[in-house]
Design a protein around this motif. Sequence first.
Motif, PDB file in Angstrom:
ATOM      1  N   LYS A 192       0.689  -1.029   0.030  1.00  0.00           N
ATOM      2  CA  LYS A 192       0.004   0.162  -0.002  1.00  0.00           C
ATOM      3  C   LYS A 192       0.765   1.355  -0.030  1.00  0.00           C
ATOM      4  O   LYS A 192       1.693   1.379   0.611  1.00  0.00           O
ATOM      5  CB  LYS A 192      -1.091   0.006   1.017  1.00  0.00           C
ATOM      6  N   LYS A 193       0.547   2.245  -0.757  1.00  0.00           N
ATOM      7  CA  LYS A 193       1.270   3.693  -1.050  1.00  0.00           C
ATOM      8  C   LYS A 193       0.650   4.473   0.267  1.00  0.00           C
ATOM      9  O   LYS A 193      -0.332   4.347   0.621  1.00  0.00           O
ATOM     10  CB  LYS A 193       0.891   4.113  -2.011  1.00  0.00           C
ATOM     11  N   ILE A 194       1.676   5.043   0.941  1.00  0.00           N
ATOM     12  CA  ILE A 194       1.393   5.731   2.089  1.00  0.00           C
ATOM     13  C   ILE A 194       1.410   7.250   1.451  1.00  0.00           C
ATOM     14  O   ILE A 194       2.437   7.775   0.986  1.00  0.00           O
ATOM     15  CB  ILE A 194       2.627   5.816   3.137  1.00  0.00           C
ATOM     16  N   PRO A 195       0.223   8.072   1.939  1.00  0.00           N
ATOM     17  CA  PRO A 195       0.125   9.308   1.205  1.00  0.00           C
ATOM     18  C   PRO A 195       1.082  10.225   2.207  1.00  0.00           C
ATOM     19  O   PRO A 195       0.728  10.894   3.002  1.00  0.00           O
ATOM     20  CB  PRO A 195      -1.547   9.667   1.635  1.00  0.00           C
ATOM     21  N   PHE A 196       2.104  10.488   1.501  1.00  0.00           N
ATOM     22  CA  PHE A 196       3.153  11.570   2.156  1.00  0.00           C
ATOM     23  C   PHE A 196       3.841  12.177   1.086  1.00  0.00           C
ATOM     24  O   PHE A 196       4.286  11.612   0.153  1.00  0.00           O
ATOM     25  CB  PHE A 196       4.264  10.461   2.971  1.00  0.00           C
ATOM     26  N   ASP A 197       3.993  13.262   1.259  1.00  0.00           N
ATOM     27  CA  ASP A 197       4.727  14.311   0.184  1.00  0.00           C
ATOM     28  C   ASP A 197       6.062  14.708   0.685  1.00  0.00           C
ATOM     29  O   ASP A 197       6.140  15.331   1.531  1.00  0.00           O
ATOM     30  CB  ASP A 197       3.771  15.647   0.050  1.00  0.00           C
ATOM     31  N   PHE A 198       6.944  14.217  -0.165  1.00  0.00           N
ATOM     32  CA  PHE A 198       8.344  14.664   0.135  1.00  0.00           C
ATOM     33  C   PHE A 198       8.441  16.159  -0.112  1.00  0.00           C
ATOM     34  O   PHE A 198       9.979  16.714   0.342  1.00  0.00           O
ATOM     35  CB  PHE A 198       9.550  13.652  -0.552  1.00  0.00           C
ATOM     36  N   GLU A 199       7.851  16.822  -1.054  1.00  0.00           N
ATOM     37  CA  GLU A 199       8.149  18.053  -1.277  1.00  0.00           C
ATOM     38  C   GLU A 199       9.427  18.208  -2.120  1.00  0.00           C
ATOM     39  O   GLU A 199       9.860  17.423  -2.747  1.00  0.00           O
ATOM     40  CB  GLU A 199       7.902  18.956  -0.155  1.00  0.00           C
ATOM     41  N   ASN A 200      10.240  19.283  -1.556  1.00  0.00           N
ATOM     42  CA  ASN A 200      11.484  19.407  -2.232  1.00  0.00           C
ATOM     43  C   ASN A 200      12.664  18.817  -1.177  1.00  0.00           C
ATOM     44  O   ASN A 200      13.876  18.913  -1.444  1.00  0.00           O
ATOM     45  CB  ASN A 200      11.847  20.836  -2.318  1.00  0.00           C
ATOM     46  N   ARG A 201      12.207  17.910  -0.406  1.00  0.00           N
ATOM     47  CA  ARG A 201      13.230  17.245   0.501  1.00  0.00           C
ATOM     48  C   ARG A 201      13.677  15.869  -0.034  1.00  0.00           C
ATOM     49  O   ARG A 201      13.000  15.187  -0.485  1.00  0.00           O
ATOM     50  CB  ARG A 201      12.471  16.871   1.970  1.00  0.00           C
ATOM     51  N   LYS A 202      15.128  15.880   0.194  1.00  0.00           N
ATOM     52  CA  LYS A 202      15.598  14.586  -0.248  1.00  0.00           C
ATOM     53  C   LYS A 202      15.645  13.291   0.798  1.00  0.00           C
ATOM     54  O   LYS A 202      16.189  13.647   1.934  1.00  0.00           O
ATOM     55  CB  LYS A 202      17.135  14.680  -0.744  1.00  0.00           C
ATOM     56  N   PHE A 203      15.344  12.131   0.560  1.00  0.00           N
ATOM     57  CA  PHE A 203      15.496  11.158   1.314  1.00  0.00           C
ATOM     58  C   PHE A 203      17.117  10.638   1.768  1.00  0.00           C
ATOM     59  O   PHE A 203      17.639  10.754   0.951  1.00  0.00           O
ATOM     60  CB  PHE A 203      15.095   9.897   0.754  1.00  0.00           C
ATOM     61  N   SER A 204      16.954  10.397   3.101  1.00  0.00           N
ATOM     62  CA  SER A 204      18.413  10.143   3.645  1.00  0.00           C
ATOM     63  C   SER A 204      18.109   8.662   4.258  1.00  0.00           C
ATOM     64  O   SER A 204      18.930   7.775   3.756  1.00  0.00           O
ATOM     65  CB  SER A 204      18.740  11.330   4.624  1.00  0.00           C
ATOM     66  N   MET A 205      17.244   8.519   5.309  1.00  0.00           N
ATOM     67  CA  MET A 205      17.395   7.342   6.144  1.00  0.00           C
ATOM     68  C   MET A 205      15.852   6.955   6.265  1.00  0.00           C
ATOM     69  O   MET A 205      15.103   7.811   6.446  1.00  0.00           O
ATOM     70  CB  MET A 205      18.280   7.148   7.125  1.00  0.00           C
ATOM     71  N   VAL A 206      15.707   5.588   6.727  1.00  0.00           N
ATOM     72  CA  VAL A 206      14.549   5.353   7.143  1.00  0.00           C
ATOM     73  C   VAL A 206      14.442   4.094   8.176  1.00  0.00           C
ATOM     74  O   VAL A 206      15.434   3.246   7.918  1.00  0.00           O
ATOM     75  CB  VAL A 206      13.166   4.684   5.861  1.00  0.00           C
ATOM     76  N   GLU A 207      13.804   4.074   9.402  1.00  0.00           N
ATOM     77  CA  GLU A 207      13.634   3.023  10.075  1.00  0.00           C
ATOM     78  C   GLU A 207      11.958   2.882  10.488  1.00  0.00           C
ATOM     79  O   GLU A 207      11.381   3.596  10.229  1.00  0.00           O
ATOM     80  CB  GLU A 207      14.154   3.427  11.567  1.00  0.00           C
ATOM     81  N   MET A 208      11.899   1.544  11.211  1.00  0.00           N
ATOM     82  CA  MET A 208      10.631   1.108  11.467  1.00  0.00           C
ATOM     83  C   MET A 208      10.432   0.484  12.893  1.00  0.00           C
ATOM     84  O   MET A 208      11.481  -0.184  13.077  1.00  0.00           O
ATOM     85  CB  MET A 208       9.842   0.315  10.559  1.00  0.00           C
ATOM     86  N   ASP A 209       9.702   1.151  13.852  1.00  0.00           N
ATOM     87  CA  ASP A 209       9.962   0.378  15.326  1.00  0.00           C
ATOM     88  C   ASP A 209       8.869  -0.519  15.317  1.00  0.00           C
ATOM     89  O   ASP A 209       8.233  -1.338  14.211  1.00  0.00           O
ATOM     90  CB  ASP A 209       9.633   1.404  16.233  1.00  0.00           C
ATOM     91  N   GLN A 210       8.847  -1.371  16.523  1.00  0.00           N
ATOM     92  CA  GLN A 210       8.025  -2.574  16.680  1.00  0.00           C
ATOM     93  C   GLN A 210       6.376  -2.249  16.566  1.00  0.00           C
ATOM     94  O   GLN A 210       5.686  -3.175  16.417  1.00  0.00           O
ATOM     95  CB  GLN A 210       8.231  -3.364  18.034  1.00  0.00           C
ATOM     96  N   ASN A 211       6.191  -1.119  16.776  1.00  0.00           N
ATOM     97  CA  ASN A 211       4.936  -0.578  16.658  1.00  0.00           C
ATOM     98  C   ASN A 211       4.350  -0.085  15.224  1.00  0.00           C
ATOM     99  O   ASN A 211       3.248   0.171  14.904  1.00  0.00           O
ATOM    100  CB  ASN A 211       4.398   0.497  17.375  1.00  0.00           C
ATOM    101  N   ASN A 212       5.389  -0.642  14.101  1.00  0.00           N
ATOM    102  CA  ASN A 212       5.052  -0.203  12.764  1.00  0.00           C
ATOM    103  C   ASN A 212       5.056   1.370  12.672  1.00  0.00           C
ATOM    104  O   ASN A 212       4.366   1.645  11.595  1.00  0.00           O
ATOM    105  CB  ASN A 212       3.874  -0.917  12.127  1.00  0.00           C
TER     106      ASN A 212
END
Length: 187
Positions: free
Chosen positions: A59-79
């Motif tokens: 499923k796609k998450i409705p989130f707009d990155f706008e002009n920001r560049k992706f650097s890192m992502v993490e996910m916790d135990q509560n998703n």
Amino acid sequence: CIDENTGGLEAEALVYNIPEKEMLIRMEVGSDLCVIVTVNHEKKSTALYTNDIKSEVCKKIPFDFENRKFSMVEMDQNNNIYLLLKNDNNFELLKLDISGTVLYHTQINTSEMINGMVVNNNGTVCISVKNELYICNSIENENSVVKIDDQVLDLVMGKNEKVILLKYNETELNLASFDLETRKIDK
């Protein structure tokens, strides 16, 4: 797209059903979901997806990155999803739920390259920047910095909720642990 997670001698394949023209650039696994960051070079866009590990539904998450560049992502135990984004000369840390709602947002005031990010069970985020460790906690809404003598190259969450630091002191690599409660480094 298939990623191999090895646990002991067994290997379990996780299948991600992302759209055809999207290219996977980063993936992190939570308790029963994984979060996927993709880039579409034709549209020049970045997108976030969740993928159910059991049903393989993406499923796609409705989130707009706008002009920001992706650097890192993490996910916790509560998703919950933790995104580190580059914005001009600073970084932004965002905590999202799986519907894309921003639960927490703070600035990391550095133009230096960020070397690592980990999240512990209570949602405290540790971010390493050269010889500094940024500690961001959405519960306490804090953004404190601990100075470290050596350069921090990477970090992982270890046992007993201690952050394990991979440090470099110009002659050798070594490990140290950082206690989130006492804010002290054990060498």
